[in-house]
Design a protein around this motif. Structure first.
Motif, short mmCIF file in Angstrom:
data_model
loop_
_atom_site.label_atom_id
_atom_site.label_comp_id
_atom_site.label_asym_id
_atom_site.label_seq_id
_atom_site.Cartn_x
_atom_site.Cartn_y
_atom_site.Cartn_z
N ARG A 125 33.57 43.07 37.67
CA ARG A 125 34.31 42.51 36.55
C ARG A 125 34.69 43.60 35.53
NH1 ARG A 125 30.00 38.49 36.94
NH2 ARG A 125 30.79 36.68 38.08
N ARG A 129 38.52 44.57 34.58
CA ARG A 129 39.06 44.61 33.22
C ARG A 129 39.76 45.94 32.96
NH1 ARG A 129 34.26 41.66 31.91
NH2 ARG A 129 33.13 43.54 31.33
N LEU A 174 43.16 45.69 34.52
CA LEU A 174 44.07 44.85 33.75
C LEU A 174 44.47 45.50 32.43
CD1 LEU A 174 42.38 41.40 34.41
CD2 LEU A 174 44.37 42.36 35.56
N PHE A 207 46.01 43.49 41.72
CA PHE A 207 46.01 42.95 40.36
C PHE A 207 45.62 41.47 40.36
CE2 PHE A 207 48.17 46.75 38.92
CZ PHE A 207 47.82 46.82 37.58
N ASN A 208 46.07 40.73 41.35
CA ASN A 208 45.69 39.32 41.43
C ASN A 208 44.20 39.17 41.69
OD1 ASN A 208 48.27 38.37 40.95
ND2 ASN A 208 48.83 38.35 43.11
N ALA A 212 42.39 40.01 38.44
CA ALA A 212 42.46 38.92 37.45
C ALA A 212 41.51 37.80 37.81
CB ALA A 212 43.90 38.40 37.37
N ASP A 268 37.87 38.98 36.94
CA ASP A 268 37.56 39.08 35.51
C ASP A 268 37.50 37.69 34.91
OD1 ASP A 268 37.23 39.77 32.91
OD2 ASP A 268 39.27 40.48 32.61
N HIS A 327 40.15 36.50 32.35
CA HIS A 327 41.51 36.16 32.77
C HIS A 327 41.53 35.13 33.88
CE1 HIS A 327 43.40 39.60 30.61
NE2 HIS A 327 42.19 40.09 30.75
N SER A 328 40.38 34.63 34.31
CA SER A 328 40.35 33.73 35.46
C SER A 328 41.04 32.41 35.16
CB SER A 328 38.91 33.46 35.88
OG SER A 328 38.18 32.88 34.80
N LYS A 375 43.71 32.07 33.21
CA LYS A 375 45.09 32.29 32.81
C LYS A 375 45.97 32.43 34.04
CE LYS A 375 43.76 34.74 28.58
NZ LYS A 375 43.89 35.99 27.82
N ARG A 376 47.13 31.84 34.01
CA ARG A 376 48.07 31.94 35.11
C ARG A 376 49.20 32.90 34.74
NH1 ARG A 376 48.97 25.74 37.37
NH2 ARG A 376 46.80 25.36 37.95
N LEU A 377 49.74 33.52 35.77
CA LEU A 377 50.89 34.36 35.54
C LEU A 377 52.07 33.50 35.11
CD1 LEU A 377 50.67 36.62 38.71
CD2 LEU A 377 49.98 37.23 36.40
#
Length: 244
Positions: free
Chosen positions: A90, A94, A97, A158-159, A162, A165, A168-169, A171-173
């Motif tokens: 994690r 981060r 990201l 990157f996916n 995300a 972490d 950001h888990s 949060k959606r793009l």
């Protein structure tokens, strides 16, 4: 330096040290920064006073690190613990990201320090390290390869980062960015599969490269199956809305 920042740095240094990617000097330096920022406990002073000379600092660090973290209400992870590996993944996610490391640096780190025997949280990153190696091997052999193949692997990393972490888990793009990433991965996967099959058609190297190719081909087939199921589910939802 703010106390919260130096405490976070000390926690990260301790976590990365538990998986072997951090150094004792990094932990000692973080402890010194805590004292400079006004964070002070008896054991933290001992920790900051350990000599960073290579060779003998590890034993002293093991002796005092747990108590120092406890005094600061931080978490101590024993060396090689699964919880420590999860937290280390994690932390590195981060950093990815936050753009302080590259996608390839993250997969190489997971491959080198977590390995296949480690936490499942890093399994997808290790698979993508194999994908990078396939891209480099094919290009090195002079075979035609799409310019955006590495960019597609970067998007997958990157996916994965995300998802790893926890910040950001949930949060959606954005819709547009999600579509662009999906299209890029689809283009790369279509071009990547023939290259993998070509590499697997004969002896690639003596270090198990053939098994890597087969494994990557299986990953591509799983992704294709999942995308097919997703399209079917989407079609079903549209029919239900129309029928209602």
């Amino acid at each position: 330096m703010r106390p919260d920042d130096v405490l976070a740095r000390l926690q990260e240094a301790a976590v990365l040290g538990s998986v072997g990617s951090g150094t004792p000097a990094g932990v000692i330096g973080a402890a010194c920064d805590c004292l400079v920022a006004g964070v002070d406990t008896p054991t933290l002073r001992i920790l900051a006073g350990i000599s960073p000379t290579p060779g003998g600092e590890s034993d002293e660090l093991r002796r005092w690190l747990g108590d120092a973290l406890a005094e600061l209400s931080l978490t101590f992870f024993p060396e090689g613990s699964r919880a420590g590996e999860d937290e280390a993944v994690r932390i590195m996610a981060r950093r990815l990201l936050d753009r302080t490391i590259t996608a390839r640096a993250l997969t190489s780190w997971a491959y080198g320090f977590i390995t296949r025997d480690g936490t499942p949280l890093a399994a997808g990153l290790i698979d993508l390290e194999y994908a990078y190696e396939i891209v480099e091997a094919v290009v090195h052999d002079g075979q035609p390869y799409p310019d955006d193949a590495a960019a597609g692997v970067d998007a997958d990393v990157f996916n994965r980062g995300a998802a790893a972490d926890r910040r950001h888990s949930g949060k959606r793009l954005s819709h547009r960015r999600h579509l662009n990433d999906r299209r890029r991965r689809l283009r790369c996967s279509r071009r990547l599969r023939p290259a993998v099959l070509l590499a697997a058609s004969g002896p690639w190297d003596s270090s198990g490269g053939l098994g890597v190719c087969r494994g990557l081909w299986q990953v591509s087939m799983v992704r294709w199956t999942m995308s097919t199921r997703g399209r079917r589910a989407s079609t079903t939802r549209r029919w239900r809305r129309w029928a209602s």
